[in-house]
Structures are given as structure tokens and as C-alpha cells.
Design an enzyme around this catalytic site. Structure first.
Site, PDB file in Angstrom:
ATOM      1  N   HIS A  64       0.816  -1.227   0.000  1.00 24.00           N
ATOM      2  CA  HIS A  64       0.000   0.000   0.000  1.00 24.00           C
ATOM      3  C   HIS A  64       0.848   1.275   0.000  1.00 24.00           C
ATOM      4  O   HIS A  64       0.291   2.379  -0.154  1.00 24.00           O
ATOM      5  CB  HIS A  64      -0.917   0.032   1.227  1.00 24.00           C
ATOM      6  CG  HIS A  64      -2.024  -0.973   1.188  1.00 24.00           C
ATOM      7  ND1 HIS A  64      -2.851  -1.131   0.103  1.00 24.00           N
ATOM      8  CD2 HIS A  64      -2.430  -1.882   2.127  1.00 24.00           C
ATOM      9  CE1 HIS A  64      -3.724  -2.100   0.362  1.00 24.00           C
ATOM     10  NE2 HIS A  64      -3.485  -2.576   1.574  1.00 24.00           N
ATOM     11  N   ASP A 101      -3.159 -10.477  -2.476  1.00 23.42           N
ATOM     12  CA  ASP A 101      -3.736  -9.951  -1.241  1.00 23.42           C
ATOM     13  C   ASP A 101      -5.188  -9.535  -1.499  1.00 23.42           C
ATOM     14  O   ASP A 101      -5.542  -9.132  -2.620  1.00 23.42           O
ATOM     15  CB  ASP A 101      -2.925  -8.737  -0.794  1.00 23.42           C
ATOM     16  CG  ASP A 101      -3.256  -8.268   0.613  1.00 23.42           C
ATOM     17  OD1 ASP A 101      -2.480  -8.575   1.530  1.00 23.42           O
ATOM     18  OD2 ASP A 101      -4.281  -7.580   0.792  1.00 23.42           O
ATOM     19  N   HIS A 143      -6.662  -6.952  -0.514  1.00 24.85           N
ATOM     20  CA  HIS A 143      -6.713  -5.511  -0.769  1.00 24.85           C
ATOM     21  C   HIS A 143      -5.882  -5.165  -2.002  1.00 24.85           C
ATOM     22  O   HIS A 143      -4.813  -5.742  -2.217  1.00 24.85           O
ATOM     23  CB  HIS A 143      -6.188  -4.729   0.444  1.00 24.85           C
ATOM     24  CG  HIS A 143      -6.915  -5.021   1.714  1.00 24.85           C
ATOM     25  ND1 HIS A 143      -6.481  -5.971   2.626  1.00 24.85           N
ATOM     26  CD2 HIS A 143      -8.048  -4.483   2.235  1.00 24.85           C
ATOM     27  CE1 HIS A 143      -7.322  -6.011   3.638  1.00 24.85           C
ATOM     28  NE2 HIS A 143      -8.277  -5.120   3.434  1.00 24.85           N
ATOM     29  N   ASP A 203      -5.178 -12.617   3.266  1.00 22.65           N
ATOM     30  CA  ASP A 203      -6.415 -12.119   3.856  1.00 22.65           C
ATOM     31  C   ASP A 203      -7.636 -12.326   2.980  1.00 22.65           C
ATOM     32  O   ASP A 203      -8.736 -11.907   3.342  1.00 22.65           O
ATOM     33  CB  ASP A 203      -6.285 -10.649   4.267  1.00 22.65           C
ATOM     34  CG  ASP A 203      -5.453  -9.830   3.305  1.00 22.65           C
ATOM     35  OD1 ASP A 203      -5.098 -10.340   2.226  1.00 22.65           O
ATOM     36  OD2 ASP A 203      -5.142  -8.671   3.627  1.00 22.65           O
TER      37      ASP A 203
END
Length: 308
Positions: free
Chosen positions: A124, A161, A163, A245
Site C-alpha cells: 500500500h 492480497d 486488498h 487475507d
């Protein structure tokens, strides 16, 4: 041979009480990879990255801002989700350094592939913004390292991931020698990753997945489209942002992948690497916040690397 890059400094990177990106994540990963079936791993400590390494992808102003924010005691909040403690700076530098050392070793033929067990995560972190628990773009910096210092022409990055890897996308948006592929839940933090976000050179492929997407659908998306795009790019190195996740037990999202789905995806990515870049893979830990699911998923991921 598979290399495991460890990062004991990651155990000193503290987040405020109750934060999901906790020291226990790395503890559980380390414990899972200490099982007898992983005795064959070539375990190496992650070295400290130099600030010049960070400048491969980040401006000097960002590097100095993070360095100067590091507290002597307590916590320093960089944004509502991302904090530093006294141990964070070293942990972050060793996270980058572990990825670079893994790339060096794999490209030197010391091992076929490597896994970097580290925290904080990195995907991120944008060019000049720490966010989403991330300070520096570990995998994006590793890609630039392979291109600029090893002379590679094509590096592919696959980010599974849950996200979107907005930071990796930002850092490599203008880099035509990379292919960045991200599968992720949408809608979900950080709100980026729509299919129309294609990169300055068509070098970004986003595959947003609806909440509730299970492993059957994931396998179809990868099997019918994403793996083929990696093959067509013919990378000389495959990097993986390995976030776990998307697991059905994870508390921060709503995809329904099983542990075996991560095993399948690892095997398929290694097959693509075998077909395109002599099996050269470097994988780095990103998310995963149910501790048991994280440990189990990392275990099958690393087992898949060892079997490749």
C-alpha cells in the site's frame, strides 16, 4: 532449494493495542515454518536495506519523512491505520533488504525461489505516502532492483492480497518493463484497483472480485486470464505479493478462499515461472489477519515453493 528470508526485527515493530497488523502475525508464521517439513529451507537473516535502495522507487523526501517520524518511545501515527514504534525503522529496512537479498540470491542461481517472511507489509505504500500498515514498497523496490541493477528486461508481479496493491501500482505505473497483476476484493480499502486502471503502458491488470467470491471463481479468473497474461509477458523473474487475507476466516474482508486455494495458486504461479523464467520466484508476505489461517496459508504457500 527455497530460501527463507527471516526478519527478527519485525518482532520489534509494534502497532497500537488491538491493531490487526500485530507482532503475533510474524510469530505464527515463524512457528508454522519451524515444523519438520520445512527443515530443508535455506534460512537467511534479512539484511538492512540502504536508503539508496529505497530511492529506487521513493523520493528522498518520503524516505526522510519516515526516518524522521520514527519515535524514541511510544507510537508515531503516520495515518489513522499506520504507526511507527522505536523498532519500526529497522524492521522496514530489513523488509526491503530481505526482498533485495532474495532477488540477488535467486538471480545468482543460489536457489530456485525464495519467501520473505517480514512485517511491516509494503504493497500500500505509494511514492510519497505511507498507508495501509505499509511504509515502503517492498516488492516494487525489488522489481526496480532487478531491472536497474541486474539488467533484467521484464519483471512480473502478482499480488493476491485481498486488498488492492495501490502502492505497487503507483510505484510501477510508468514502468513498461514490469507487469503488475492484482486480484482483490472490490469494494474494499483502499478503493482503487478498478479494471480500467491500466498503467501508463498497459502494464497494470486489475481483477476486482465481488465480496463472497470463493476459490472456484478465483481459480477460474486466474486459470482463464491472469496466468496467461503472465506467460504472454515472458518475465525473467516473477515476484509475488503474498497476502493471505482473502482467506474465508480473515476478519478484514469478505472473500471465501480456502487454505487449499492458496496452495493451488502457488502451484500454478510456479508452473508459469517454470515455463517463462526458469522457475525464478521471490514471494514476500503482505496481509493476513486471522492468525491460524495465516499460519496455515503461509505453510502451504512455502511448501508449494519448495516442491516447485
Amino acid at each position: 532449494m527455497t530460501i527463507l528470508m527471516t526478519n527478527d526485527a519485525g518482532l520489534s515493530h509494534q502497532m497500537p493495542p488491538g491493531h490487526p497488523e500485530q507482532i503475533a502475525r510474524l510469530d505464527h508464521v515463524n512457528r508454522a515454518l519451524s515444523a519438520p517439513e520445512f527443515d530443508g529451507l535455506d534460512r537467511r537473516p534479512s539484511p538492512m536495506a540502504e536508503e539508496s535502495d529505497l530511492l529506487l522507487a521513493h523520493p528522498a523526501s518520503h524516505v526522510s519523512a519516515i526516518r524522521n517520524a520514527a519515535p524514541d518511545t511510544g507510537f508515531a501515527a503516520l495515518d489513522p491505520d499506520t504507526s511507527m514504534s522505536p523498532g519500526t525503522w529497522e524492521a522496514a529496512l530489513r523488509g526491503v533488504g530481505g526482498c533485495l537479498a532474495a532477488v540477488d540470491a535467486v538471480l545468482a542461481g543460489e536457489a530456485k525461489n525464495a519467501f520473505v517472511a517480514t512485517r511491516p507489509p509494503g504493497h500500500h505504500a505509494e511514492k510519497a505516502r505511507a498507508m495501509g500498515f505499509c511504509l515502503f514498497g517492498n516488492v516494487a523496490i525489488a522489481a526496480k532492483h532487478a531491472l536497474e541493477r541486474h539488467g533484467l528486461s521484464r519483471v512480473a508481479i502478482v499480488d493476491f492480497d485481498v486488498h488492492h496493491g495501490n502502492g505497487t501500482q503507483d510505484l510501477l505505473w510508468d514502468e513498461p518493463r514490469t507487469l503488475f497483476i492484482s486480484s482483490h476484493q472490490m469494494p474494499l480499502y483502499p478503493g482503487t484497483g478498478a479494471a480500467h486502471e491500466r498503467g501508463a503502458h498497459g502494464n497494470v491488470i486489475n481483477a476486482p472480485l465481488s465480496p463472497g467470491t470463493d476459490g472456484v471463481t478465483m481459480r477460474s479468473v486466474y486459470g482463464s486470464r491472469l496466468l496467461r497474461r503472465v506467460e504472454e509477458f515472458e518475465p525473467e523473474l516473477l515476484l509475488i505479493s503474498a497476502g493471505f487475507d482473502a482467506h474465508e476466516d480473515d476478519p478484514l474482508a469478505n472473500l471465501n478462499w480456502s487454505t487449499e486455494d492458496f496452495a493451488w495458486l502457488t502451484r500454478e504461479l510456479c508452473k508459469v515461472a517454470d515455463a517463462t523464467c526458469a522457475g525464478r520466484v521471490v514471494s514476500s508476505l503482505e496481509g493476513g489477519y486471522n492468525l491460524d489461517a495465516l499460519a496455515a496459508s503461509v505453510a502451504v504457500h512455502v511448501a508449494g515453493l519448495m516442491e516447485a
